[in-house]
Design a protein around this motif. Sequence first.
Motif, PDB file in Angstrom:
ATOM      1  N   PRO A   1       0.798  -1.236   0.000  1.00 35.17           N
ATOM      2  CA  PRO A   1       0.000   0.000   0.000  1.00 35.17           C
ATOM      3  C   PRO A   1       0.828   1.282   0.000  1.00 35.17           C
ATOM      4  O   PRO A   1       0.515   2.226  -0.726  1.00 35.17           O
ATOM      5  CB  PRO A   1      -0.821  -0.102   1.282  1.00 35.17           C
ATOM      6  CG  PRO A   1      -0.877  -1.535   1.582  1.00 35.17           C
ATOM      7  CD  PRO A   1       0.342  -2.171   1.035  1.00 35.17           C
ATOM      8  N   LEU A   2       1.917   1.302   0.792  1.00 37.87           N
ATOM      9  CA  LEU A   2       2.709   2.522   0.853  1.00 37.87           C
ATOM     10  C   LEU A   2       3.372   2.794  -0.495  1.00 37.87           C
ATOM     11  O   LEU A   2       3.440   3.952  -0.939  1.00 37.87           O
ATOM     12  CB  LEU A   2       3.784   2.364   1.944  1.00 37.87           C
ATOM     13  CG  LEU A   2       4.326   3.653   2.534  1.00 37.87           C
ATOM     14  CD1 LEU A   2       3.198   4.524   3.024  1.00 37.87           C
ATOM     15  CD2 LEU A   2       5.283   3.348   3.660  1.00 37.87           C
TER      16      LEU A   2
ATOM     17  N   LYS B   1       2.198   1.971  -3.391  1.00 37.70           N
ATOM     18  CA  LYS B   1       1.153   2.483  -4.292  1.00 37.70           C
ATOM     19  C   LYS B   1       1.016   3.992  -4.101  1.00 37.70           C
ATOM     20  O   LYS B   1       0.925   4.756  -5.054  1.00 37.70           O
ATOM     21  CB  LYS B   1      -0.200   1.852  -3.966  1.00 37.70           C
ATOM     22  CG  LYS B   1      -0.410   0.489  -4.536  1.00 37.70           C
ATOM     23  CD  LYS B   1      -1.860   0.048  -4.289  1.00 37.70           C
ATOM     24  CE  LYS B   1      -1.985  -1.424  -4.569  1.00 37.70           C
ATOM     25  NZ  LYS B   1      -2.811  -2.166  -3.693  1.00 37.70           N
ATOM     26  N   LYS B   2       0.997   4.411  -2.830  1.00 38.81           N
ATOM     27  CA  LYS B   2       0.821   5.829  -2.532  1.00 38.81           C
ATOM     28  C   LYS B   2       1.948   6.641  -3.142  1.00 38.81           C
ATOM     29  O   LYS B   2       1.713   7.682  -3.747  1.00 38.81           O
ATOM     30  CB  LYS B   2       0.779   5.997  -1.013  1.00 38.81           C
ATOM     31  CG  LYS B   2       0.710   7.430  -0.542  1.00 38.81           C
ATOM     32  CD  LYS B   2       0.815   7.458   0.992  1.00 38.81           C
ATOM     33  CE  LYS B   2       0.586   8.838   1.571  1.00 38.81           C
ATOM     34  NZ  LYS B   2       1.446   9.859   1.042  1.00 38.81           N
ATOM     35  N   TYR B   3       3.186   6.133  -2.992  1.00 39.01           N
ATOM     36  CA  TYR B   3       4.317   6.885  -3.523  1.00 39.01           C
ATOM     37  C   TYR B   3       4.237   7.028  -5.027  1.00 39.01           C
ATOM     38  O   TYR B   3       4.510   8.085  -5.588  1.00 39.01           O
ATOM     39  CB  TYR B   3       5.634   6.202  -3.140  1.00 39.01           C
ATOM     40  CG  TYR B   3       5.973   6.301  -1.676  1.00 39.01           C
ATOM     41  CD1 TYR B   3       6.833   5.387  -1.084  1.00 39.01           C
ATOM     42  CD2 TYR B   3       5.434   7.299  -0.876  1.00 39.01           C
ATOM     43  CE1 TYR B   3       7.151   5.469   0.248  1.00 39.01           C
ATOM     44  CE2 TYR B   3       5.741   7.380   0.459  1.00 39.01           C
ATOM     45  CZ  TYR B   3       6.606   6.467   1.021  1.00 39.01           C
ATOM     46  OH  TYR B   3       6.920   6.537   2.349  1.00 39.01           O
TER      47      TYR B   3
ATOM     48  N   LEU C   1       1.569   6.994  -6.947  1.00 40.63           N
ATOM     49  CA  LEU C   1       0.535   7.953  -7.339  1.00 40.63           C
ATOM     50  C   LEU C   1       0.941   9.382  -7.010  1.00 40.63           C
ATOM     51  O   LEU C   1       0.616  10.315  -7.732  1.00 40.63           O
ATOM     52  CB  LEU C   1      -0.782   7.600  -6.636  1.00 40.63           C
ATOM     53  CG  LEU C   1      -1.395   6.295  -7.135  1.00 40.63           C
ATOM     54  CD1 LEU C   1      -2.631   5.954  -6.350  1.00 40.63           C
ATOM     55  CD2 LEU C   1      -1.740   6.413  -8.605  1.00 40.63           C
ATOM     56  N   GLN C   2       1.682   9.532  -5.898  1.00 42.32           N
ATOM     57  CA  GLN C   2       2.075  10.876  -5.518  1.00 42.32           C
ATOM     58  C   GLN C   2       3.074  11.461  -6.513  1.00 42.32           C
ATOM     59  O   GLN C   2       3.051  12.647  -6.801  1.00 42.32           O
ATOM     60  CB  GLN C   2       2.702  10.832  -4.125  1.00 42.32           C
ATOM     61  CG  GLN C   2       2.290  11.981  -3.277  1.00 42.32           C
ATOM     62  CD  GLN C   2       2.414  11.648  -1.806  1.00 42.32           C
ATOM     63  OE1 GLN C   2       2.416  10.480  -1.415  1.00 42.32           O
ATOM     64  NE2 GLN C   2       2.508  12.666  -0.994  1.00 42.32           N
TER      65      GLN C   2
ATOM     66  N   TRP D   1       7.686  11.912   4.973  1.00 43.73           N
ATOM     67  CA  TRP D   1       6.254  11.662   4.811  1.00 43.73           C
ATOM     68  C   TRP D   1       5.742  10.582   5.744  1.00 43.73           C
ATOM     69  O   TRP D   1       4.541  10.416   5.905  1.00 43.73           O
ATOM     70  CB  TRP D   1       5.962  11.216   3.362  1.00 43.73           C
ATOM     71  CG  TRP D   1       6.231  12.244   2.327  1.00 43.73           C
ATOM     72  CD1 TRP D   1       6.419  13.587   2.516  1.00 43.73           C
ATOM     73  CD2 TRP D   1       6.340  12.025   0.927  1.00 43.73           C
ATOM     74  NE1 TRP D   1       6.636  14.203   1.318  1.00 43.73           N
ATOM     75  CE2 TRP D   1       6.592  13.276   0.322  1.00 43.73           C
ATOM     76  CE3 TRP D   1       6.245  10.891   0.118  1.00 43.73           C
ATOM     77  CZ2 TRP D   1       6.748  13.413  -1.055  1.00 43.73           C
ATOM     78  CZ3 TRP D   1       6.391  11.037  -1.242  1.00 43.73           C
ATOM     79  CH2 TRP D   1       6.642  12.287  -1.819  1.00 43.73           C
ATOM     80  N   VAL D   2       6.690   9.829   6.320  1.00 43.00           N
ATOM     81  CA  VAL D   2       6.287   8.680   7.137  1.00 43.00           C
ATOM     82  C   VAL D   2       6.453   8.987   8.614  1.00 43.00           C
ATOM     83  O   VAL D   2       7.400   9.646   9.002  1.00 43.00           O
ATOM     84  CB  VAL D   2       7.170   7.450   6.814  1.00 43.00           C
ATOM     85  CG1 VAL D   2       6.466   6.190   7.187  1.00 43.00           C
ATOM     86  CG2 VAL D   2       7.555   7.439   5.362  1.00 43.00           C
TER      87      VAL D   2
ATOM     88  N   HIS E   1       8.287   1.821   5.079  1.00 38.30           N
ATOM     89  CA  HIS E   1       8.846   2.742   4.083  1.00 38.30           C
ATOM     90  C   HIS E   1       9.999   2.078   3.349  1.00 38.30           C
ATOM     91  O   HIS E   1      10.088   2.111   2.121  1.00 38.30           O
ATOM     92  CB  HIS E   1       9.302   4.013   4.801  1.00 38.30           C
ATOM     93  CG  HIS E   1      10.049   4.971   3.934  1.00 38.30           C
ATOM     94  ND1 HIS E   1       9.430   5.882   3.120  1.00 38.30           N
ATOM     95  CD2 HIS E   1      11.372   5.167   3.765  1.00 38.30           C
ATOM     96  CE1 HIS E   1      10.342   6.602   2.488  1.00 38.30           C
ATOM     97  NE2 HIS E   1      11.539   6.187   2.852  1.00 38.30           N
TER      98      HIS E   1
ATOM     99  N   ALA F   1       8.766  -0.586   0.977  1.00 41.27           N
ATOM    100  CA  ALA F   1       8.137  -0.018  -0.221  1.00 41.27           C
ATOM    101  C   ALA F   1       9.191   0.489  -1.196  1.00 41.27           C
ATOM    102  O   ALA F   1       9.138   0.199  -2.397  1.00 41.27           O
ATOM    103  CB  ALA F   1       7.181   1.099   0.176  1.00 41.27           C
TER     104      ALA F   1
END
Lengths: 452, 79
Positions: A42-43, A45-47, A49-50, A66-67, A75, A78
């Motif tokens: 999940p983390l 994925k976030k990175y 998209l960001q 960010w974490v 982190h 990921a």
Amino acid sequence: MPQVKIIAKNFMDMVASLTAIKLDKLYNNVFICEAILRSLPPLAKKYVLQLLFTDAPVTAKMMKEWVLPDGESKHGVAIDRLIQLRIFNESVDRKKETCYSLNPTFQKNLQKHIISGGVLPREPMNSNNAIKLPSLQELETYALHQWECFLLQLINSGQGEKLTGISSSMMKVFQRGLLSQRDRDGPRLTESGFQFLLMDTNAQLWYIIREYISNAEERDVDPADLISFLLELSFHVTGEAYNLNTLTDVQRTTLKDLADLGLVKLQQGRKDSWFIPTKLATNLSVSLADSSVRKEGYVMMETNFRMYAYSTSKLQCEILRLFARIEYQLPNLIACAITKESLYNAFDNGITSDQIITFLQQNSHPRCADRVPSIPENVTDQIRLWESDLKRIEMTQAHFYDEFPSKDVFEAACDFARQWGGLLWEDSKRMRLVVKSEVHNQMREYLHTQSK
Amino acid sequence: MSGVIDLGIEICCSKPVMFEVDIPMTQFIVNMNNSMPSSQKFIIHVLDSTHLFVQPHVEKMIRSAIAQFRNQNSYEKPT
């Protein structure tokens, strides 16, 4: 007894091991980008998209901010994953700090995908309802039937009966880790083979597909092409027909093999031939995210160790036979009992009690599954007790040390053994020590140096 | 050299074995040992109530003895 764990080999690890050029070629396909995005933690994925619409590289230090402090390990995981899949490119900027940027091919294609949606390279046929397609229910029965025939042939290859169209050389590839060749009695399931049978369908499917792809190079098929075709297939719509003339020759041969596994159904009309993806195929990409769709369970476990399996499938009967005694079979029911002997049989074959209990829990009938716990505790406890009964004695090759001159030398020797992970037993009152054989030589040298 | 005796190497060339068992099993094995003629006694040291230090090559014999002991306590309904 050493426990061999057969891991449903991760498809994504295989993708990650492709060369950089091949990976870049894969990332040209929009569906592969989406499938890989789905498989990320999940983390990660976030990175992705960001950073999707960011052109300049971002420093690693900024990303770490960010974490929250307790998320640091996630982190790290990921970032490692993203670098492994070459989605993140590491570079050094003018201030000599590491920074990350997205792989440009990946970035461009994912942006396109998000903005304009994915368009498959082929349209479903049948816009004028000329062909009668099988219903979703029929399709699912077909897929299940094919998959079961395949599994039965996989484990029963001794019987000459050929149930599917898969060539025997292909079968041998699949059987490589799962069956052992014994000249007298015919091939027999190995420990990994038994564990394979108890895994759930998606895990089994991924294992077989991974073997198929690893074997691709021997058949002169580029694994990257195969991977991209398989992932593309998983984005088609279940139950819709797609014309075979939109495929390359290689893809067509692959499709024939996949039809034998139950992933697609091939049909022929007067002019065209087409294929219909089944749920097994479209589930391929969903199961990447580890949220597999559980098929309906069929096993009811009772507190008197009797088990009732509402199934007519030969394969499920074989699987239950692995660890239970089949008492009798009715038209829609298999009645079995879990006995000490049947479990000892299973343990001899390398199955662990945890695997049996997980299998029972995952396949329990919906009416049982609602109960907490789904399997009665006395049954699970007893299965574990029976397993531990087999392990009452533990044997290790070791060496015994006695008559230390002083307590200090003894303590030092204990610490040394502990550091090497070889301390098995100590008695501080009488200053005696037992150490693993592997550590013995180092221990001897240490004591020699101590005594000087 | 100070008096650290390495009993393991002195007694046998091949590697002796340590058993870790539960208390009833220790008694079972000690009993077995005592019932053997002195040339075949295999326990080198009884370390404590759950650990034994024995000669090598008796592992198989002990495992089959334990399996036999276990089977004597089981009943399987005839099919």
